[in-house]
Scaffold this motif. Sequence first.
Motif: not given
Ligand code: SAM
Length: 199
Positions: A19, A46, A48, A52, A71-72, A75-76, A80, A116, A118, A135, A137
């Motif tokens: 992470g 978010g 991942f 967290s 989370d998706t 990725g997005n 991401f 899905g 957010t 955390d 997008g």
């Molecule tokens: C920075 S990472 C999160 C890191 C995580 N909190 C950790 O501790 O490792 C961002 C995550 O948000 C997800 N993500 C980004 N935009 C998104 C959205 N609009 N809807 C859902 N998930 C999203 C990505 O798939 C990714 O897994």
Amino acid sequence: MTENNSFDTYWPKIDAVPGWMSPGQEKCLFDLVCTLNQQARILELGSFLGRSTVTMAFACHKTRRHIYAVDTFEGNDDDFISGRNEVYWQGNSFLETFKDHLRRDDLLQYVTALQGWTHEIAKHWTMQVDMIFIDAGHTYEAVLQDVDNYFKFVKPGGVVALHDVTPSWPGVERVWQEVVALRLENIGNKGSLYYGRKK
Ligand SMILES: C[S@@+](CC[C@H](N)C(=O)[O-])C[C@H]1O[C@@H](n2cnc3c(N)ncnc32)[C@H](O)[C@@H]1O
């Protein structure tokens, strides 16, 4: 052993999950969850691979606190994408890996994974929460949308935390300064992890 000093015991297990938190941020997040009531509802945008999430789930241990992790898990479309910003994962989805990271420490009972976008999940979201950790997008538009959609569900006095409030992520920093910080009190931070209590 109190909740707070049990962090050191959990740390090797947290640190085994990939992470992007920087040193000290996991402890900060853990401590924030420990301030919540025993039935607290936590919303994470978010997740991942769960670094967290695992951190916060350890702070739910032996309580009725519960985390909803959105989370998706794929990725997005902008910041991401696998291969960009040093982001890599195997296969199309990392949902099972995320769940494995929780399962191996018997933490899945404290977490509901919601796969899905957010903004799509927001259309059906109705629950008040005691804490939100944002955390997902990292563009200005994405963070603003998440704040617009979910801030209203945080109870007064609840914790609002944003990750990556730093000039390296100007969109996140701008939303924090222009929108979020104004609505919080008792603001603090650990590096780029900023938090406060909803007024
Ligand atoms: C920075 S990472 C999160 C890191 C995580 N909190 C950790 O501790 O490792 C961002 C995550 O948000 C997800 N993500 C980004 N935009 C998104 C959205 N609009 N809807 C859902 N998930 C999203 C990505 O798939 C990714 O897994």
